[in-house]
Design a protein around this motif. Sequence first.
Motif, mmCIF file in Angstrom:
data_model
loop_
_atom_site.group_PDB
_atom_site.id
_atom_site.type_symbol
_atom_site.label_atom_id
_atom_site.label_comp_id
_atom_site.label_asym_id
_atom_site.label_seq_id
_atom_site.Cartn_x
_atom_site.Cartn_y
_atom_site.Cartn_z
ATOM 1 N N GLU A 161 -20.153 -6.239 35.300
ATOM 2 C CA GLU A 161 -18.969 -6.454 34.464
ATOM 3 C C GLU A 161 -19.147 -5.824 33.082
ATOM 4 O OE1 GLU A 161 -15.022 -8.186 34.138
ATOM 5 O OE2 GLU A 161 -16.333 -7.532 35.749
ATOM 6 N N SER A 219 -17.959 -2.174 32.458
ATOM 7 C CA SER A 219 -16.538 -1.835 32.598
ATOM 8 C C SER A 219 -16.115 -0.878 31.479
ATOM 9 C CB SER A 219 -15.683 -3.101 32.531
ATOM 10 O OG SER A 219 -16.051 -4.010 33.533
ATOM 11 N N TRP A 277 -25.660 -1.726 36.272
ATOM 12 C CA TRP A 277 -24.631 -2.335 37.136
ATOM 13 C C TRP A 277 -25.118 -2.491 38.566
ATOM 14 C CZ3 TRP A 277 -22.143 0.786 40.942
ATOM 15 C CH2 TRP A 277 -22.388 2.171 40.844
ATOM 16 N N MET A 285 -6.660 -2.487 33.632
ATOM 17 C CA MET A 285 -7.896 -3.252 33.830
ATOM 18 C C MET A 285 -7.751 -4.219 35.006
ATOM 19 S SD MET A 285 -10.135 -2.122 31.700
ATOM 20 C CE MET A 285 -11.431 -3.334 31.832
ATOM 21 N N LYS A 345 -9.909 -4.274 38.669
ATOM 22 C CA LYS A 345 -10.585 -5.449 39.219
ATOM 23 C C LYS A 345 -10.024 -5.806 40.592
ATOM 24 C CE LYS A 345 -13.320 -7.540 37.555
ATOM 25 N NZ LYS A 345 -13.227 -8.605 36.563
ATOM 26 N N ILE A 405 -14.144 -0.300 36.705
ATOM 27 C CA ILE A 405 -15.023 -1.463 36.782
ATOM 28 C C ILE A 405 -15.925 -1.293 38.000
ATOM 29 C CG2 ILE A 405 -15.174 -3.973 36.960
ATOM 30 C CD1 ILE A 405 -12.365 -4.154 35.796
#
Length: 306
Positions: free
Chosen positions: A155, A158, A184, A202, A206, A274
């Motif tokens: 996270e 991102s 990550w 965004m 996700k 992300i």
Amino acid sequence: MRTIRQDDLIASVADALQYISYYHPLDYLEALGEAYAAEESPAAKDAIAQILANSRLCAEGHRPICQDTGIVVAFVRVGMDVRWEGATMSVTDMVNEGVRRAYTHPDNPLRASVLADPAGRRTNTKDNTPAVVHFELVPGDTVDVRIAAKGGGSENKSKFTMLNPSDSIVDWVLKTVPTMGAGWCPPGMLGIGIGGSAEKAMVLAKESLMEPIDIHELRRRGPRNRVEELRLELMEKVNALGIGAQGLGGLSTVLDVKILDYPTHAASLPVAMIPNCAATRHAHFTLDGSGAAKLEPPDLARWPKV
């Protein structure tokens, strides 16, 4: 009109979060097994083997895939003909009660990582609540839930940019992925959101990570639109960067690239990215009034051999 019980949603959320804490999705395991078979770098191949061995042990022992058991993110579609029976909570509170029960389960307690007052005292809430819940009211009489536990390492990598409409999305991704390092925890997926506004991009990024890995099917049939062309191009070019499993080099940095888009302003090209880590954890269930959701345990014979 169907009636959904409050306790059914709570129990379904709790069960799903326990389930994904120790079961990788089979589509991820199959893709990782293919990456293991194809890998030429000894270090990267060993890293993938460790992920697969750990996954099998967690599935057998019902213990978390990763010590970071994540912050819970839920996408909830509520049918406009749904009736809630005896509800004393909001739907958000029902989801949070499910999170609380899952993370404090006596047989498999999960690490509580959520902190209140993030810019101040940063106090642990002790039960991993609250979740981040996205709602959509849709036609129908069911409640559809896609839920994930998102680790902090992925996270924190991102990214978001507001490109000029003439700029290259591919160039931005290829410039940005190396700056993310290996924190990550690849190999995983990249979720990309294009269009809308800054916050919409965004959320799209996700939400895209909730989908199963299907890049191999896309390769076989070929792209049908620009988004699918982008997926294939980015999959090839990101893997060509050579970051590899756990940052050790090799052929597989990503196992899939997911993209969702939305109409945007003529002056804008918002793009969000992300990553999903090797502890890919998400589940999907639907409540139709017949009781709590039941997620069937996967067949351990389907775990790749290493």
